[in-house]
Enzyme design. Structure first.
Site, PDB file in Angstrom:
ATOM      1  N   ASP A  89       0.852  -1.184   0.000  1.00 56.05           N
ATOM      2  CA  ASP A  89       0.000   0.000   0.000  1.00 56.05           C
ATOM      3  C   ASP A  89       0.889   1.235   0.000  1.00 56.05           C
ATOM      4  OD1 ASP A  89       0.818   0.256   2.645  1.00 56.05           O
ATOM      5  OD2 ASP A  89      -1.051  -0.469   3.473  1.00 56.05           O
ATOM      6  N   PHE A  93      -2.686   5.911   3.949  1.00 58.59           N
ATOM      7  CA  PHE A  93      -3.570   5.746   5.107  1.00 58.59           C
ATOM      8  C   PHE A  93      -2.811   5.987   6.404  1.00 58.59           C
ATOM      9  CE2 PHE A  93      -5.504   3.208   8.485  1.00 58.59           C
ATOM     10  CZ  PHE A  93      -6.798   3.688   8.450  1.00 58.59           C
ATOM     11  N   ASP A 143      -2.617   8.417  -2.140  1.00 54.06           N
ATOM     12  CA  ASP A 143      -3.916   9.091  -2.088  1.00 54.06           C
ATOM     13  C   ASP A 143      -4.112   9.727  -0.722  1.00 54.06           C
ATOM     14  OD1 ASP A 143      -4.076   6.661  -0.701  1.00 54.06           O
ATOM     15  OD2 ASP A 143      -6.237   6.560  -0.966  1.00 54.06           O
ATOM     16  N   ASP A 271      -8.250  -7.104   1.954  1.00 55.21           N
ATOM     17  CA  ASP A 271      -7.207  -7.242   2.980  1.00 55.21           C
ATOM     18  C   ASP A 271      -7.749  -6.657   4.267  1.00 55.21           C
ATOM     19  OD1 ASP A 271      -5.409  -4.626   3.973  1.00 55.21           O
ATOM     20  OD2 ASP A 271      -6.659  -4.251   2.216  1.00 55.21           O
ATOM     21  N   CYS A 309     -12.425 -27.306  10.489  1.00 57.46           N
ATOM     22  CA  CYS A 309     -11.245 -26.632   9.948  1.00 57.46           C
ATOM     23  C   CYS A 309     -10.094 -27.612   9.757  1.00 57.46           C
ATOM     24  CB  CYS A 309     -10.816 -25.493  10.880  1.00 57.46           C
ATOM     25  SG  CYS A 309      -9.332 -24.621  10.355  1.00 57.46           S
ATOM     26  N   CYS A 311      -6.836 -26.553   9.293  1.00 61.67           N
ATOM     27  CA  CYS A 311      -5.571 -25.820   9.442  1.00 61.67           C
ATOM     28  C   CYS A 311      -4.578 -26.620  10.293  1.00 61.67           C
ATOM     29  CB  CYS A 311      -5.815 -24.444  10.052  1.00 61.67           C
ATOM     30  SG  CYS A 311      -6.024 -24.423  11.850  1.00 61.67           S
ATOM     31  N   CYS A 314      -5.704 -26.766  14.051  1.00 63.57           N
ATOM     32  CA  CYS A 314      -6.847 -27.622  14.361  1.00 63.57           C
ATOM     33  C   CYS A 314      -6.520 -29.102  14.169  1.00 63.57           C
ATOM     34  CB  CYS A 314      -8.051 -27.223  13.504  1.00 63.57           C
ATOM     35  SG  CYS A 314      -8.814 -25.664  14.029  1.00 63.57           S
ATOM     36  N   HIS A 340      -4.415 -19.993  12.715  1.00 65.18           N
ATOM     37  CA  HIS A 340      -5.773 -20.484  12.511  1.00 65.18           C
ATOM     38  C   HIS A 340      -6.636 -19.445  11.798  1.00 65.18           C
ATOM     39  CE1 HIS A 340      -9.760 -22.165  13.167  1.00 65.18           C
ATOM     40  NE2 HIS A 340     -10.107 -20.955  13.608  1.00 65.18           N
TER      41      HIS A 340
END
Length: 376
Positions: A89, A93, A143, A271, A309, A311, A314, A340
């Site tokens: 980015d 921001f 920006d 994101d 899940c 992952c 898990c 996770h």
């Protein structure tokens, strides 16, 4: 660069190709602000968690270790040992969130470093130079992100300035990509739509932004305090004016439900720091809703965080063990929790893509958009 495979209503299924790989969209980008996922998760872990795109921050990497350092080390991909696509980015921001520590002019922004207070200037050209040094696959235009609510006249002037800045970003980006020592000559540029919560400004700004040939277009300045319904209304107003043959990115959003609803409104890229940040505070996402793993009721719970899940966490650890790690203040608690949650978000977008492929996205939306907002 972007191929639209199919649509279901406004929802889109696509494929995005960039110098470091092919991305299946819709996609959630995993946020590694300073070249690392907060919570002791490495680039190698991201492969196991199903990550397609890693996102890093121009502002933070410019301050430390310095973008020239990263360039000297061969670019961000080599520096963090991540071979997949990276988006950076613009730093806009973060700069604008410094409020009283910055001064805006037509040239750019002068601000005080949050680390040591030294004065730094960043404008469109400087942001492009930093991102070129980092060598990301996607550079975001510089920006101005205004807070919501913002006075109409200020939001309008800000939109006009952001448009002028985009033209400067485009020119400098093209120049930098042509240099012989460019880290990533194939780096792409995404423009950003602004306009606070004013539909007419948003539409006008998107129409004008689309006239500048970028590789993709983002909607910025949302999920910064306005009601969720307002965010959805703005997306719906802007989407018809976004080029259909370019990827669309909703910046900094959001909850699992926000992502489902964003896809339903034509968004391709997402994101958010939420999965990692919430994980570090013991809030975990499951396919039945979210839970706080520190609750007493999980003290003797032998089940994984989410039985549905797959992952790495898990597959190996119980709720009781993870709760113990948090209560004991062990660093491993944050690492496992972040792993996770990131897996969950990457799996969420994978299932969304699968539903789009099979023509049942609306069914998926009806099942999970509300359900994933529930707390267990």
């Amino acid at each position: 660069m972007f191929r639209l495979i199919k649509t279901e209503g406004t929802a889109r299924r696509g494929v995005f190709t960039c110098p470091h790989g092919t991305v299946q969209t819709p996609v959630f980008m995993n946020v590694g602000t300073q070249g690392a996922i907060k919570g002791a998760v490495s680039a190698h872990d991201l492969v196991d968690l199903g990550c397609q795109v890693e996102l890093s921050n121009t502002y933070h990497l410019h301050l430390r270790p310095g973008d020239q350092v990263v360039k000297t080390m061969g670019g961000l991909h080599k520096f963090m040992d991540w071979s997949g696509p990276i988006l950076t980015d613009s730093g806009g921001f973060q700069v604008f969130s410094l409020s009283g520590l910055r001064k805006i002019s037509e040239e750019g922004v002068t601000f005080a470093s949050h680390i040591d207070g030294r004065r730094i200037f960043m404008g469109p050209e400087e942001s492009m130079a930093v991102q070129s040094n980092l060598g990301s696959d996607i550079a975001m235009a510089f920006d101005e992100c205004v807070e919501n609510p913002a006075p109409y006249d200020y939001a309008k002037a800000s939109c006009e300035r952001t448009l002028r800045w985009l033209a400067r970003c485009k020119a400098e980006h093209d120049r930098l990509n042509a240099l012989p020592d460019c880290v990533n000559p194939g780096q792409m540029l995404f423009g950003i739509n602004q306009g606070a919560t004013y539909e007419d400004l948003r539409v006008w700004h998107m129409q004008e932004t689309a006239k500048i040939d970028c590789d993709g277009y983002a909607i910025g300045g949302l999920a910064v305090g306005e009601p969720t319904e307002v965010m959805y209304r703005i997306i719906e107003a802007v989407e018809p004016h976004m080029p259909a043959d370019k990827p669309r990115y909703l910046m900094g959003v959001g909850t699992p439900s926000n992502i489902i609803e964003g896809v339903a409104r034509g968004i391709d890229f997402f994101d958010c720091v939420m999965p990692a940040r919430n994980a570090r505070h013991a809030k975990l996402f499951t396919w039945s809703g979210s839970l706080n793993i520190k609750n007493e009721k999980y003290k003797l719970d032998e089940r994984p965080i989410d039985p549905a899940c797959g992952c790495p966490v898990c597959r190996s650890f119980s709720r009781a063990y993870l709760r113990h790690l948090f209560v004991a203040g062990e660093m491993l608690a944050m690492r496992l929790a972040v792993m996770h949650n990131l897996y969950f978000y990457n799996e969420l977008t994978r299932r969304i893509r699968e539903a789009l492929d099979q023509g049942r996205f609306q069914e998926f939306r009806d099942t999970y958009s509300r359900k994933l907002e529930e707390k267990l």
